[in-house]
Write a protein that holds these residues in place. Sequence first.
Motif, PDB file in Angstrom:
ATOM      1  N   THR A 185       0.674  -1.124  -0.202  1.00 44.17           N
ATOM      2  CA  THR A 185       0.003  -0.094   0.050  1.00 44.17           C
ATOM      3  C   THR A 185       0.721   1.264   0.017  1.00 44.17           C
ATOM      4  OG1 THR A 185      -2.052   1.097   1.243  1.00 44.17           O
ATOM      5  CG2 THR A 185      -0.373   0.167   2.723  1.00 44.17           C
ATOM      6  N   PRO A 186       0.535   2.337  -0.587  1.00 39.59           N
ATOM      7  CA  PRO A 186       1.200   3.831  -0.642  1.00 39.59           C
ATOM      8  C   PRO A 186       1.285   3.952   0.824  1.00 39.59           C
ATOM      9  CG  PRO A 186      -0.525   3.736  -2.078  1.00 39.59           C
ATOM     10  CD  PRO A 186      -0.810   2.663  -1.238  1.00 39.59           C
ATOM     11  N   ILE A 187       2.601   4.523   1.322  1.00 40.70           N
ATOM     12  CA  ILE A 187       2.875   5.097   2.593  1.00 40.70           C
ATOM     13  C   ILE A 187       3.097   6.546   2.482  1.00 40.70           C
ATOM     14  CG2 ILE A 187       4.171   4.783   4.881  1.00 40.70           C
ATOM     15  CD1 ILE A 187       4.884   1.905   3.613  1.00 40.70           C
ATOM     16  N   VAL A 188       2.058   7.311   2.622  1.00 39.73           N
ATOM     17  CA  VAL A 188       2.186   8.815   2.334  1.00 39.73           C
ATOM     18  C   VAL A 188       2.861   9.612   3.537  1.00 39.73           C
ATOM     19  CG1 VAL A 188       0.822   8.503   0.591  1.00 39.73           C
ATOM     20  CG2 VAL A 188       0.089   9.158   2.495  1.00 39.73           C
ATOM     21  N   PRO A 189       3.502  10.613   3.350  1.00 40.01           N
ATOM     22  CA  PRO A 189       3.705  11.282   4.544  1.00 40.01           C
ATOM     23  C   PRO A 189       2.643  12.071   5.136  1.00 40.01           C
ATOM     24  CG  PRO A 189       5.508  11.693   2.523  1.00 40.01           C
ATOM     25  CD  PRO A 189       4.029  10.878   1.980  1.00 40.01           C
ATOM     26  N   GLY A 190       2.560  12.165   6.407  1.00 41.46           N
ATOM     27  CA  GLY A 190       1.659  13.152   7.274  1.00 41.46           C
ATOM     28  C   GLY A 190       1.992  14.357   7.162  1.00 41.46           C
ATOM     29  N   PRO A 191       1.322  15.251   8.191  1.00 35.82           N
ATOM     30  CA  PRO A 191       1.404  16.624   8.359  1.00 35.82           C
ATOM     31  C   PRO A 191       3.009  17.047   8.734  1.00 35.82           C
ATOM     32  CG  PRO A 191      -0.494  15.947   9.458  1.00 35.82           C
ATOM     33  CD  PRO A 191       0.262  14.665   9.039  1.00 35.82           C
ATOM     34  N   ARG A 192       3.408  16.002   9.479  1.00 33.86           N
ATOM     35  CA  ARG A 192       4.991  16.430   9.862  1.00 33.86           C
ATOM     36  C   ARG A 192       5.941  15.518   9.105  1.00 33.86           C
ATOM     37  NH1 ARG A 192       5.813  21.108  12.321  1.00 33.86           N
ATOM     38  NH2 ARG A 192       3.860  21.740  13.954  1.00 33.86           N
ATOM     39  N   ARG A 193       5.646  15.085   8.047  1.00 39.11           N
ATOM     40  CA  ARG A 193       6.289  14.018   7.012  1.00 39.11           C
ATOM     41  C   ARG A 193       6.634  12.720   7.580  1.00 39.11           C
ATOM     42  NH1 ARG A 193       6.187  15.541   2.567  1.00 39.11           N
ATOM     43  NH2 ARG A 193       7.943  14.625   1.836  1.00 39.11           N
ATOM     44  N   PRO A 228       5.213   8.931   8.317  1.00 35.28           N
ATOM     45  CA  PRO A 228       4.844   8.016   7.630  1.00 35.28           C
ATOM     46  C   PRO A 228       3.487   7.557   8.209  1.00 35.28           C
ATOM     47  CG  PRO A 228       6.866   6.805   8.340  1.00 35.28           C
ATOM     48  CD  PRO A 228       6.701   8.434   9.158  1.00 35.28           C
ATOM     49  N   THR A 229       2.462   7.670   7.154  1.00 35.59           N
ATOM     50  CA  THR A 229       0.913   7.214   7.438  1.00 35.59           C
ATOM     51  C   THR A 229       0.812   5.890   7.217  1.00 35.59           C
ATOM     52  OG1 THR A 229       0.509   9.497   6.837  1.00 35.59           O
ATOM     53  CG2 THR A 229      -1.317   7.736   7.078  1.00 35.59           C
ATOM     54  N   TRP A 230       0.559   5.188   8.316  1.00 35.56           N
ATOM     55  CA  TRP A 230       0.328   3.693   8.305  1.00 35.56           C
ATOM     56  C   TRP A 230      -0.970   3.065   8.015  1.00 35.56           C
ATOM     57  CZ3 TRP A 230       5.161   1.363   7.738  1.00 35.56           C
ATOM     58  CH2 TRP A 230       6.009   2.303   8.067  1.00 35.56           C
ATOM     59  N   PRO A 231      -1.096   1.687   7.515  1.00 39.30           N
ATOM     60  CA  PRO A 231      -2.174   1.239   7.600  1.00 39.30           C
ATOM     61  C   PRO A 231      -2.893   0.986   9.074  1.00 39.30           C
ATOM     62  CG  PRO A 231      -0.714  -0.013   6.201  1.00 39.30           C
ATOM     63  CD  PRO A 231       0.001   0.868   7.128  1.00 39.30           C
ATOM     64  N   THR A 232      -4.380   1.100   9.058  1.00 40.49           N
ATOM     65  CA  THR A 232      -5.035   0.980  10.136  1.00 40.49           C
ATOM     66  C   THR A 232      -4.668  -0.222  11.026  1.00 40.49           C
ATOM     67  OG1 THR A 232      -6.948   1.905   9.251  1.00 40.49           O
ATOM     68  CG2 THR A 232      -7.259   0.652  11.239  1.00 40.49           C
ATOM     69  N   GLY A 233      -4.425  -0.121  12.202  1.00 35.73           N
ATOM     70  CA  GLY A 233      -4.038  -1.323  13.090  1.00 35.73           C
ATOM     71  C   GLY A 233      -2.546  -1.542  13.261  1.00 35.73           C
ATOM     72  N   VAL A 234      -1.720  -0.623  12.580  1.00 31.78           N
ATOM     73  CA  VAL A 234      -0.257  -0.966  12.388  1.00 31.78           C
ATOM     74  C   VAL A 234       0.689   0.561  13.118  1.00 31.78           C
ATOM     75  CG1 VAL A 234       1.952  -0.998  10.961  1.00 31.78           C
ATOM     76  CG2 VAL A 234      -0.256  -2.527  10.683  1.00 31.78           C
ATOM     77  N   VAL A 235       1.617   0.451  13.728  1.00 31.02           N
ATOM     78  CA  VAL A 235       2.421   1.168  14.036  1.00 31.02           C
ATOM     79  C   VAL A 235       3.791   1.074  13.557  1.00 31.02           C
ATOM     80  CG1 VAL A 235       1.268   1.803  16.298  1.00 31.02           C
ATOM     81  CG2 VAL A 235       2.980   0.109  16.031  1.00 31.02           C
TER      82      VAL A 235
END
Length: 219
Positions: free
Chosen positions: A62-70, A72-79
Amino acid sequence: MIENLLPAGTSVSETFRDLDDEAVFPGEEAAVAQAVESRRREFVTARRCAREALAGLGVAPTPIVPGPRREPTWPTGVVGSITHCAGYRGAAVAARTSLASLGIDAEPHAALPTGVLDAVTLPAERRRLAELTERLPATCWDRLLFSAKESVYKAWYPLTHRMLGFDEAELTVDAAAGVFTARLLVPGTRVDGALALTGFTGRWLIKDDLILTAVTVEA
């Protein structure tokens, strides 16, 4: 290497080189559209490592796009956490039922550039670094402390959604045990309503001219 710093149940992938002409994963193009080639390559490789680590948890690519502070945005249920430096790219992920957060960082085993130490450390930390350097001069303790603070921040941000300055956590490094502790100097209120953070504990190692650090927070 970095799996040695992380608990069972964490899935890790790491590499020591980029692949020639590797394409950007679909959905991540905007993140590196304006990036120079070196930045694009480290991004692509590190994201590939992240997807390989996710596969270890049974998560489809899945794409792992940067969030507001760059971050990584992970899939639900994952850190998870991603790191890259010259000669190293790595990622670590875990199920949110196992860990509430984690942070990893890699740095070259070399002294910090001139003038950086005062900007990223507190006076008490500099005194302890001087003592460590006098006793064990073969280790670049200043860079190790910097790396530890990076791992602390990466574990902190997903739980608080707030920045954490270099002067807002005081770190102590245990040279014999390969661990470090961070005492927070600001309130550690969490967005999930769990008990507020007061500090972190992490682990470190030096191998193959790299410094690796990791912090985990139990679920």
